[in-house]
Design a protein around this motif. Structure first.
Motif, PDB file in Angstrom:
ATOM      1  N   VAL A   4       0.844  -1.206   0.000  1.00 34.81           N
ATOM      2  CA  VAL A   4       0.000   0.000   0.000  1.00 34.81           C
ATOM      3  C   VAL A   4       0.873   1.247   0.000  1.00 34.81           C
ATOM      4  N   ILE A   5       1.858   1.283   0.899  1.00 35.55           N
ATOM      5  CA  ILE A   5       2.755   2.439   0.995  1.00 35.55           C
ATOM      6  C   ILE A   5       3.487   2.650  -0.333  1.00 35.55           C
ATOM      7  N   ASP A   6       3.958   1.561  -0.923  1.00 37.38           N
ATOM      8  CA  ASP A   6       4.659   1.643  -2.201  1.00 37.38           C
ATOM      9  C   ASP A   6       3.739   2.170  -3.300  1.00 37.38           C
ATOM     10  N   ALA A   7       2.526   1.640  -3.379  1.00 40.05           N
ATOM     11  CA  ALA A   7       1.570   2.073  -4.408  1.00 40.05           C
ATOM     12  C   ALA A   7       1.228   3.551  -4.243  1.00 40.05           C
ATOM     13  N   MET A   8       1.098   3.998  -2.993  1.00 35.00           N
ATOM     14  CA  MET A   8       0.802   5.415  -2.758  1.00 35.00           C
ATOM     15  C   MET A   8       1.978   6.285  -3.180  1.00 35.00           C
ATOM     16  N   GLY A   9       3.179   5.838  -2.884  1.00 33.29           N
ATOM     17  CA  GLY A   9       4.364   6.585  -3.273  1.00 33.29           C
ATOM     18  C   GLY A   9       4.492   6.728  -4.784  1.00 33.29           C
ATOM     19  N   ARG A  10       4.059   5.705  -5.505  1.00 32.15           N
ATOM     20  CA  ARG A  10       4.093   5.731  -6.978  1.00 32.15           C
ATOM     21  C   ARG A  10       2.868   6.416  -7.573  1.00 32.15           C
ATOM     22  N   GLY A  11       1.856   6.669  -6.733  1.00 35.51           N
ATOM     23  CA  GLY A  11       0.608   7.229  -7.255  1.00 35.51           C
ATOM     24  C   GLY A  11      -0.154   6.234  -8.108  1.00 35.51           C
ATOM     25  N   ASP A  12      -0.035   4.953  -7.781  1.00 35.24           N
ATOM     26  CA  ASP A  12      -0.645   3.870  -8.554  1.00 35.24           C
ATOM     27  C   ASP A  12      -2.086   3.627  -8.094  1.00 35.24           C
ATOM     28  N   ARG A  13      -2.995   4.382  -8.650  1.00 37.21           N
ATOM     29  CA  ARG A  13      -4.401   4.314  -8.256  1.00 37.21           C
ATOM     30  C   ARG A  13      -5.003   2.927  -8.521  1.00 37.21           C
TER      31      ARG A  13
END
Length: 69
Positions: A4-13
């Protein structure tokens, strides 16, 4: 949780939609946002790590950030 943290950092909606339950409860301080769509609109960048979270059906259902306790 790291995903989740990684996806948020990448902006991966798209990844976040898969990781967040549709009825997600997101709490930061006295603010609670409910619903995946509203949470995605509310959260900007990488959130504070949770001190508590709950999974349902393999997705994040409840998130309480570390700044709340």
């Amino acid at each position: 949780m790291a995903e989740v943290i990684d996806a948020m950092g990448r902006g991966d909606r798209e990844a976040l939609i898969r990781l967040f339950h549709p009825y997600l409860h997101w709490t930061e301080g006295s603010l609670t946002v409910r619903g995946r769509t509203k949470v995605l609109a509310h959260v900007d960048g990488v959130p504070a790590p949770p001190v508590d979270y709950e999974l349902r059906d393999g997705q994040i259902y409840r998130w309480v950030s570390a700044q709340d306790r």
